[in-house]
Design an enzyme around this catalytic site. Structure first.
Site, mmCIF file in Angstrom:
data_model
loop_
_atom_site.group_PDB
_atom_site.id
_atom_site.type_symbol
_atom_site.label_atom_id
_atom_site.label_comp_id
_atom_site.label_asym_id
_atom_site.label_seq_id
_atom_site.Cartn_x
_atom_site.Cartn_y
_atom_site.Cartn_z
ATOM 1 N N HIS A 1 36.244 30.778 6.484
ATOM 2 C CA HIS A 1 35.058 29.937 6.710
ATOM 3 C C HIS A 1 35.028 28.532 6.295
ATOM 4 O O HIS A 1 34.318 27.840 6.667
ATOM 5 C CB HIS A 1 33.879 30.945 5.858
ATOM 6 C CG HIS A 1 33.918 30.566 4.409
ATOM 7 N ND1 HIS A 1 34.405 31.455 3.485
ATOM 8 C CD2 HIS A 1 33.543 29.509 3.698
ATOM 9 C CE1 HIS A 1 34.163 31.139 2.101
ATOM 10 N NE2 HIS A 1 33.931 29.805 2.416
ATOM 11 N N ASP B 1 38.400 37.055 5.765
ATOM 12 C CA ASP B 1 38.099 35.360 5.422
ATOM 13 C C ASP B 1 39.203 34.897 4.761
ATOM 14 O O ASP B 1 39.318 34.145 3.747
ATOM 15 C CB ASP B 1 36.854 35.687 4.158
ATOM 16 C CG ASP B 1 36.318 34.418 4.081
ATOM 17 O OD1 ASP B 1 36.398 33.579 4.958
ATOM 18 O OD2 ASP B 1 35.577 34.202 2.864
ATOM 19 N N SER C 1 36.049 27.891 -2.624
ATOM 20 C CA SER C 1 36.240 28.826 -1.636
ATOM 21 C C SER C 1 37.751 28.588 -1.137
ATOM 22 O O SER C 1 38.282 27.316 -0.915
ATOM 23 C CB SER C 1 35.374 28.770 -0.680
ATOM 24 O OG SER C 1 34.210 29.320 -0.915
#
Length: 372
Positions: free
Chosen positions: A112, A142, A220
């Site tokens: 993402h 992911d 992230s």
């Protein structure tokens, strides 16, 4: 004192004689020496610094962990073209984290972080941003891999550990770029294991690590490390009403990363476990009050077809086979089914509990890679 007399005469010429007290006070003020702080503040000097002594062993270990790992943690920025309300194009920027996977310049991050980006830049340590190109992505996990177009000297991969033997209560460290603040270290514990993290297409990552190490937007894709400085997970998400750290963060386990990343590098995609069926949409199944996976189609020649599974009859409305368990674990939804196939892995045999009408049976089915 000559200056004082001069000022006094000047005041006498211009100030009415009715103000002798004022003149006296002024003269006294001018005559007074410049007073210093009674404690001698004007002569104060910086205090001597007390010797710190050596860092405690635990502190020294953490400092060493950060200094050895931080140069391999990437600050990733992206450029994405988006349409505005007037139909025009606007360039927006995003940011996240990543880490060096190998000496060939492959960098791992979350899918993402780079999804939809037209350009990706990677900054390592204090160096200049380096443009990178996408190599492969797996939205189901992911995870994504990008490759540096220019290799800097001294490129060091983050040491790889295992998530299989983690225990709740272990100390962990996250390094990343929360809110764009580069090379931030946070510390926490393994709060829980075997969590499930929803991703894409009704899929969930299994075996996810839960930690209370502060993870915020921008973390992230960064590494989660054990106390030996080894990669044990990839920070992926937080659970918070405010969008900021609330002590519940999630990381994709290193053992899964070590299966997916080599496939992304060699093939551009990761294996997608399946048995060759197309399920009915979960919302329709739930609305009908059915528990399990309803089969909309069974592909010809697939393991599901070879095992004798039958899809629903669109003409008559008969359900056909409904999968209710995999290897003895109950399957209440499509997400549960996907989790169990992920747990089993490609090229394995699974036992399905299947219900057709009132009759229940068990069949063995081979799990294949649907992308091949």
């Amino acid at each position: 004192m000559n200056l004082l007399r001069t000022l006094a005469r000047a005041c006498a010429r211009h100030v009415p004689l009715a103000l002798p007290a004022t003149l006296a006070a002024l003269a006294a003020l001018l005559a007074a020496p410049l007073m210093t702080d009674p404690a001698g503040a004007a002569d104060a000097q910086p205090r001597a610094v007390s010797p710190r002594g050596a860092l405690l062993p635990d502190e020294a270990a953490v400092v060493r962990l950060f200094e050895e790992t931080a140069p391999s943690v990437a600050y990733i920025t992206t450029e994405t073209v988006q349409r505005n309300a007037l139909g025009g194009a606007e360039v927006s920027q995003g940011a996240g984290s990543g880490f060096v996977w190998d000496s060939a310049g492959h960098v791992v991050t979350n899918y993402h972080v780079i999804d939809g980006a037209r350009r990706v830049f990677v900054q390592l340590d204090a160096g200049k941003p380096i443009e990178a190109e996408p190599v492969g992505g797996a939205p189901e996990y992911d995870l994504a891999v990008i490759r540096l177009k220019t290799l800097p000297r001294g490129l060091r991969p983050v040491p790889l550990g295992s998530s299989r033997d983690l225990r709740i209560g272990q100390t962990v460290y996250a390094i990343g770029n929360p809110f764009g603040l580069q090379r931030t270290l946070t510390k926490g514990l393994v709060s829980a294991l075997d969590r499930e993290l929803p991703t894409a297409n009704f899929r969930e990552v299994v075996g996810v690590i839960q930690t209370d190490a502060a993870i915020n937007p921008g973390n992230s894709g960064g590494p989660l490390l054990d106390s030996a400085g080894r990669l044990i997970g990839v920070n992926s998400a937080i659970r918070s009403a405010s969008g900021s750290s609330s002590g519940i963060g999630f990381a994709i386990p290193a053992d899964l990363v070590n299966r997916v990343v080599p496939a992304l590098i060699s093939k551009g995609h990761a294996p997608l476990p399946g048995i060759g069926v197309t399920p009915v949409r979960p919302d329709l199944v739930a609305r009908a009050g059915i528990t399990g996976v309803v089969l909309a189609e069974v592909g010809r020649g697939t393991p599901a077809a070879q095992a004798g599974l039958v899809a629903m009859n669109r003409r008559t409305g008969d359900l056909g086979d409904v999968i209710t368990a995999v290897n003895g674990r109950a399957v209440e939804s499509l997400s549960d089914f996907v989790v169990e196939l992920e747990r089993a892995g490609v090229d394995t045999q699974v036992e399905l509990t299947v219900k057709r009408g009132e009759r229940e049976r068990r069949v063995r089915v081979r799990v294949i890679d649907l992308r091949e």
